[in-house]
Design an enzyme around this catalytic site. Structure first.
Site, PDB file in Angstrom:
ATOM      1  N   CYS A 189       6.622   4.007 -12.519  1.00 57.48           N
ATOM      2  CA  CYS A 189       6.970   4.052 -11.110  1.00 57.48           C
ATOM      3  C   CYS A 189       5.798   3.451 -10.342  1.00 57.48           C
ATOM      4  O   CYS A 189       4.704   4.010 -10.338  1.00 57.48           O
ATOM      5  CB  CYS A 189       7.217   5.505 -10.691  1.00 57.48           C
ATOM      6  SG  CYS A 189       7.634   5.708  -8.958  1.00 57.48           S
ATOM      7  N   GLY A 217       4.826   5.335  -7.278  1.00 53.99           N
ATOM      8  CA  GLY A 217       4.242   6.592  -7.762  1.00 53.99           C
ATOM      9  C   GLY A 217       2.807   6.403  -8.230  1.00 53.99           C
ATOM     10  O   GLY A 217       1.946   7.263  -7.993  1.00 53.99           O
ATOM     11  N   CYS A 239      10.241   0.439  -3.775  1.00 57.09           N
ATOM     12  CA  CYS A 239      10.215   0.495  -5.214  1.00 57.09           C
ATOM     13  C   CYS A 239       9.145  -0.470  -5.701  1.00 57.09           C
ATOM     14  O   CYS A 239       9.294  -1.684  -5.555  1.00 57.09           O
ATOM     15  CB  CYS A 239      11.596   0.076  -5.711  1.00 57.09           C
ATOM     16  SG  CYS A 239      11.709   0.043  -7.469  1.00 57.09           S
ATOM     17  N   GLU A 293      11.584  10.528 -11.595  1.00 62.30           N
ATOM     18  CA  GLU A 293      11.965   9.814 -10.379  1.00 62.30           C
ATOM     19  C   GLU A 293      13.134  10.457  -9.653  1.00 62.30           C
ATOM     20  O   GLU A 293      14.125  10.825 -10.276  1.00 62.30           O
ATOM     21  CB  GLU A 293      12.379   8.383 -10.726  1.00 62.30           C
ATOM     22  CG  GLU A 293      11.260   7.406 -10.560  1.00 62.30           C
ATOM     23  CD  GLU A 293      11.766   5.980 -10.664  1.00 62.30           C
ATOM     24  OE1 GLU A 293      12.774   5.649 -10.025  1.00 62.30           O
ATOM     25  OE2 GLU A 293      11.136   5.222 -11.407  1.00 62.30           O
ATOM     26  N   HIS A 296       6.492  11.135  -2.536  1.00 62.25           N
ATOM     27  CA  HIS A 296       5.936  11.436  -3.861  1.00 62.25           C
ATOM     28  C   HIS A 296       5.188  12.756  -3.823  1.00 62.25           C
ATOM     29  O   HIS A 296       4.487  13.042  -2.858  1.00 62.25           O
ATOM     30  CB  HIS A 296       4.948  10.352  -4.301  1.00 62.25           C
ATOM     31  CG  HIS A 296       5.600   9.012  -4.443  1.00 62.25           C
ATOM     32  ND1 HIS A 296       6.177   8.590  -5.616  1.00 62.25           N
ATOM     33  CD2 HIS A 296       5.794   8.016  -3.550  1.00 62.25           C
ATOM     34  CE1 HIS A 296       6.700   7.380  -5.445  1.00 62.25           C
ATOM     35  NE2 HIS A 296       6.484   7.008  -4.191  1.00 62.25           N
TER      36      HIS A 296
HETATM   37  O1  ZDP Z   1      12.032   6.819  -4.188  1.00 61.92           O
HETATM   38  C1  ZDP Z   1      12.902   6.777  -5.044  1.00 61.92           C
HETATM   39  O2  ZDP Z   1      14.012   7.307  -4.883  1.00 61.92           O
HETATM   40  C2  ZDP Z   1      12.570   6.067  -6.349  1.00 61.92           C
HETATM   41  N1  ZDP Z   1      13.384   6.549  -7.417  1.00 61.92           N
HETATM   42  C3  ZDP Z   1      12.769   4.604  -6.108  1.00 61.92           C
HETATM   43  C4  ZDP Z   1      12.257   3.761  -7.203  1.00 61.92           C
HETATM   44  C5  ZDP Z   1      10.744   3.772  -7.279  1.00 61.92           C
HETATM   45  C6  ZDP Z   1      10.235   3.022  -8.479  1.00 61.92           C
HETATM   46  N2  ZDP Z   1      10.146   3.796  -9.627  1.00 61.92           N
HETATM   47  C7  ZDP Z   1       8.905   2.361  -8.205  1.00 61.92           C
HETATM   48  O3  ZDP Z   1       8.448   1.670  -9.088  1.00 61.92           O
HETATM   49  O4  ZDP Z   1       8.337   2.480  -7.142  1.00 61.92           O
HETATM   50  C8  ZDP Z   1      11.132   1.971  -8.898  1.00 61.92           C
END
Ligand code: ZDP
Length: 365
Positions: free
Chosen positions: A226, A229, A78, A217, A168
């Site tokens: 993200c 992301g 994350c 997400e 992603h």
């Molecule tokens: O991979 C996932 O299940 C994401 N929802 C985790 C969280 C990713 C996040 N948005 C980021 O900043 O990388 C927090």
């Protein structure tokens, strides 16, 4: 008493809990998804896009991070969350600019560094481009980028896949404002081309150094930002020939600076992370069963004669994977050796320390 802090990075918000000393019981460091859903709920709980735990290291890192999405599923990594975690550690320990933390995650060792302006620059590691490591069933193109077309609600969308530890999919579009965002986002999240589901990013390219995305997400739905992301987007855009190796990725919550020197190199992400508030969870919101344990421990504590307890807690770092019985024995030993007054002092001091260092640093910046 279970203390937590709320932090946000570009409006992607997290509940953080301190467990580096091995003090979190199993019901919290390996939580039931229903409990995570409850505390992440914005009306029935604390509210957050996820829950992040700081845990003792298991390898050569300084600590280990676990991140749970608002739906209770665990994510490997994350990006915004790890910036929030770094800022939380700095605030807790009173660290200054230049401090960096090697943090163990299921996506490998990730290293955030506190900058002089309070932002966090993170070595996010190299992207995963091998289809099986994303994981995706899409095949790699000539540039080594897993890519293809996916059918969504009658439309055929060109997509690219990149792993940043978590999966992603990046979908270039000509106008972010007019896409059926919820429909495409929710169905791409669970598209069979992504066996572990996926985070979804719709990309509009403004220039070779200015990219903009809308984020859906995995496990959390639409969020304001993200971090992983934004990194995946830059990598995909470079390999699609749409972007330079360093660019600003604009998210609904604000911009992140992302750079990447090439396939085996780390992606670097720089952006903000800010404290929102500290709090204590109401006993009724504790994981089932844990309250009863704490209640009975507290009753026993009340019977310990005042003065019999030593002022200092036994703060031995412990492995957080110990059995529940062992963990309970440790909690009991701590309670027996620590008076209620000194526990309150410990809690107050750490809160004060964190608040103070935050103001001091912000004052300098
Ligand atoms: O991979 C996932 O299940 C994401 N929802 C985790 C969280 C990713 C996040 N948005 C980021 O900043 O990388 C927090």
């Amino acid at each position: 008493m279970l203390a937590f802090s709320k932090y946000q990075g570009l409006g992607n918000d997290f509940i953080l809990m301190e467990g580096r000393g091995g003090q979190l019981p199993a019901a919290i460091h390996s939580p039931d998804p229903a409990w995570v859903q409850r505390i992440c709920d914005r009306r029935f709980g604390i509210g957050g896009d996820g829950l992040i735990l700081a845990l003792p290291p298991q390898a050569s890192g300084e600590l280990r991070m676990r991140i749970f999405n608002a739906d209770g599923s665990e994510a490997e990594m994350c990006g915004n969350g790890i910036r929030c975690l770094a800022r939380f550690l700095a605030d807790s320990d009173g660290d200054a600019a230049g401090r960096c933390w090697p943090i163990e995650t299921p996506a490998g060792m990730i290293v955030p560094e506190l900058q002089a302006d309070g932002q966090i620059r993170v070595d996010m590691g190299a992207p995963f481009l091998e289809p099986s490591s994303v994981p995706t069933t899409l095949h790699a193109n000539e540039a080594g980028l897993p890519a293809g077309e996916l059918q969504v609600g009658g439309a055929s969308l060109p997509v690219a896949a990149v792993g940043m530890g978590n999966p992603h999919v990046v979908v270039p579009v000509s106008d972010l404002a007019t896409i059926p965002f919820e429909e495409w986002g929710s169905s791409l999240e669970i598209d069979p081309a992504f066996p572990a589901k996926t985070n979804v990013h719709f990309l509009q390219v403004h220039s070779r150094s200015q990219l903009e995305i809308r984020v859906w997400e995995r496990g959390a739905g639409p969020t304001l930002a993200c971090g992983t992301g934004a990194c995946a987007t830059l990598v995909a855009a470079v390999l699609l020939g749409l972007s330079d190796r360093a660019a600003t990725v604009v998210l609904p919550g604000g911009p992140l600076e992302i750079s990447w020197a090439g396939p085996t190199e780390s992606v670097f992400m720089t952006g903000p992370a800010e404290a929102v508030f500290d709090g204590v969870i109401n006993p009724e919101l504790m994981p089932a069963g844990l309250n009863d344990t704490l209640d009975s421990l507290e009753r026993q504590q009340e019977q310990v004669p005042v003065g019999a307890a030593s002022a200092e807690p036994a703060t031995q770092p412990v492995d957080d994977d110990c059995s529940e019985a062992e963990a309970q024995a440790r909690v009991q030993a701590f309670l027996e050796s620590t008076s209620l007054d000194s526990m309150i002092n410990i809690a107050t001091e750490s809160l004060e320390q964190r608040t103070l260092s935050r103001f001091q640093r912000d004052g300098q910046a």
